[in-house]
Write a protein that holds these residues in place. Structure first.
Motif, PDB file in Angstrom:
ATOM      1  N   UNK A  25       0.807  -1.213   0.000  1.00 42.85           N
ATOM      2  CA  UNK A  25       0.000   0.000   0.000  1.00 42.85           C
ATOM      3  C   UNK A  25       0.843   1.268   0.000  1.00 42.85           C
ATOM      4  N   UNK A  26       2.151   1.113   0.210  1.00 46.36           N
ATOM      5  CA  UNK A  26       3.054   2.258   0.227  1.00 46.36           C
ATOM      6  C   UNK A  26       4.274   1.981  -0.663  1.00 46.36           C
ATOM      7  N   UNK A  27       4.058   1.869  -1.967  1.00 43.46           N
ATOM      8  CA  UNK A  27       5.170   1.577  -2.892  1.00 43.46           C
ATOM      9  C   UNK A  27       6.154   2.738  -2.964  1.00 43.46           C
ATOM     10  N   UNK A  28       7.324   2.447  -3.477  1.00 36.87           N
ATOM     11  CA  UNK A  28       8.373   3.459  -3.606  1.00 36.87           C
ATOM     12  C   UNK A  28       8.228   4.156  -4.957  1.00 36.87           C
ATOM     13  N   UNK A  29       7.824   5.423  -4.917  1.00 33.44           N
ATOM     14  CA  UNK A  29       7.671   6.209  -6.144  1.00 33.44           C
ATOM     15  C   UNK A  29       8.812   7.222  -6.245  1.00 33.44           C
ATOM     16  N   UNK A  30       9.524   7.207  -7.367  1.00 30.04           N
ATOM     17  CA  UNK A  30      10.609   8.154  -7.617  1.00 30.04           C
ATOM     18  C   UNK A  30      10.470   8.681  -9.037  1.00 30.04           C
ATOM     19  N   UNK A  31      10.370   9.991  -9.178  1.00 38.60           N
ATOM     20  CA  UNK A  31      10.266  10.636 -10.497  1.00 38.60           C
ATOM     21  C   UNK A  31       9.134  10.036 -11.338  1.00 38.60           C
ATOM     22  N   UNK A  32       8.017   9.774 -10.705  1.00 41.75           N
ATOM     23  CA  UNK A  32       6.859   9.284 -11.443  1.00 41.75           C
ATOM     24  C   UNK A  32       6.883   7.813 -11.798  1.00 41.75           C
ATOM     25  N   UNK A  33       7.837   7.054 -11.234  1.00 44.08           N
ATOM     26  CA  UNK A  33       7.913   5.614 -11.500  1.00 44.08           C
ATOM     27  C   UNK A  33       7.842   4.827 -10.198  1.00 44.08           C
ATOM     28  N   UNK A  34       7.174   3.663 -10.264  1.00 39.67           N
ATOM     29  CA  UNK A  34       7.053   2.802  -9.085  1.00 39.67           C
ATOM     30  C   UNK A  34       8.163   1.770  -9.092  1.00 39.67           C
ATOM     31  N   UNK A  35       9.007   1.811  -8.074  1.00 40.21           N
ATOM     32  CA  UNK A  35      10.154   0.917  -7.992  1.00 40.21           C
ATOM     33  C   UNK A  35       9.940  -0.168  -6.935  1.00 40.21           C
ATOM     34  N   UNK A  36      10.494  -1.347  -7.230  1.00 41.50           N
ATOM     35  CA  UNK A  36      10.507  -2.444  -6.261  1.00 41.50           C
ATOM     36  C   UNK A  36      11.924  -3.004  -6.189  1.00 41.50           C
ATOM     37  N   UNK A  37      12.287  -3.502  -5.023  1.00 41.08           N
ATOM     38  CA  UNK A  37      13.621  -4.088  -4.838  1.00 41.08           C
ATOM     39  C   UNK A  37      13.804  -5.308  -5.739  1.00 41.08           C
ATOM     40  N   UNK A  38      14.992  -5.414  -6.358  1.00 42.59           N
ATOM     41  CA  UNK A  38      15.284  -6.536  -7.249  1.00 42.59           C
ATOM     42  C   UNK A  38      16.389  -7.430  -6.692  1.00 42.59           C
ATOM     43  N   UNK A  39      17.573  -6.859  -6.457  1.00 42.13           N
ATOM     44  CA  UNK A  39      18.688  -7.634  -5.900  1.00 42.13           C
ATOM     45  C   UNK A  39      19.710  -6.685  -5.309  1.00 42.13           C
ATOM     46  N   UNK A  40      20.722  -7.248  -4.662  1.00 43.88           N
ATOM     47  CA  UNK A  40      21.703  -6.379  -4.009  1.00 43.88           C
ATOM     48  C   UNK A  40      23.101  -6.996  -4.023  1.00 43.88           C
ATOM     49  N   UNK A  41      24.069  -6.118  -3.863  1.00 48.48           N
ATOM     50  CA  UNK A  41      25.465  -6.509  -3.634  1.00 48.48           C
ATOM     51  C   UNK A  41      25.818  -5.987  -2.245  1.00 48.48           C
ATOM     52  N   UNK A  42      25.355  -6.710  -1.233  1.00 51.03           N
ATOM     53  CA  UNK A  42      25.470  -6.232   0.144  1.00 51.03           C
ATOM     54  C   UNK A  42      26.801  -6.576   0.793  1.00 51.03           C
TER      55      UNK A  42
END
Length: 209
Positions: A25-42
């Motif tokens: 219900x609270x997606x990450x919106x940046x510059x008019x686009x909805x982003x979701x986490x994909x992968x990481x190099x942690x």
């Protein structure tokens, strides 16, 4: 469509988790686009978290796709059912490593076969396969043309002049510097025969010899 977020090791992990594990219900919106986490190099510093734009400005309706679907394409669950989270992240990382396009294979020319296993059940062919001579030559010709196209584009950007030999090669192969195009009317030459017997390649989420 990929957003790379570099995070210092000094940043509190809870803040990073709040960004990654967001409620639907609270997606990450940046510059008019909805982003979701994909992968990481942690494991590196700074840590890198990659997000994927699922929808939004500049993305047509038929181009919308979830980050879960992208992740499944990079590491198909059907063939990676026993992956740990750490191994999955490494497999996805392979899909983002540098490659050179080498043609689009015709339909019905790929066959997935079971691995050969030793007496103790050890997989002997993991990441290995066979290719026909026609397939090898096709990959080789497509690879050469794309490399030549990149070299021509790089030379143009650097405002340098290609050697007469390279220019002749580009003209003979009818290569467009704006992309890797094949001339279907050009006849096969001796150079079209691949001098190698193996290569490392990637097709979708598959990578191997």
């Amino acid at each position: 469509r990929f957003l790379h977020l570099n995070v210092s090791n000094n940043v509190w992990k809870g803040d990073v988790i709040d960004i990654i594990d967001r409620h639907k219900d609270q997606p990450l919106w940046i510059c008019g686009r909805r982003f979701e986490f994909l992968w990481c190099k942690a494991t590196k510093s700074p840590q890198c978290y990659v997000f994927f734009a699922e929808a939004g400005i500049g993305i047509d309706k038929d181009e919308e796709i979830s980050s879960d679907k992208v992740r499944e394409w990079c590491a198909p669950p059907k063939f990676n059912c026993d992956l740990s989270i750490g191994k999955e992240q490494k497999r996805i990382k392979l899909s983002f490593s540098k490659t050179t396009p080498s043609g689009i294979l015709p339909e019905n020319c790929l066959e997935v076969v079971p691995d050969v296993k030793g007496s103790g059940g050890c997989v002997m062919t993991d990441g290995c396969g066979l290719i026909s001579r026609d397939g090898l030559d096709f990959v080789w010709c497509s690879y050469k043309k794309c490399v030549q196209s990149r070299e021509a584009e790089y030379a143009e950007k650097q405002n340098t002049k290609l050697s007469s030999t390279c220019n002749k090669t580009l003209l003979d192969n009818n290569i467009d510097c704006d992309g890797c195009k094949e001339n279907s009317d050009s006849e096969s030459t001796e150079d079209d025969s691949c001098p190698y017997t193996s290569f490392q390649g990637r097709i979708g989420g598959f990578k191997g010899m």
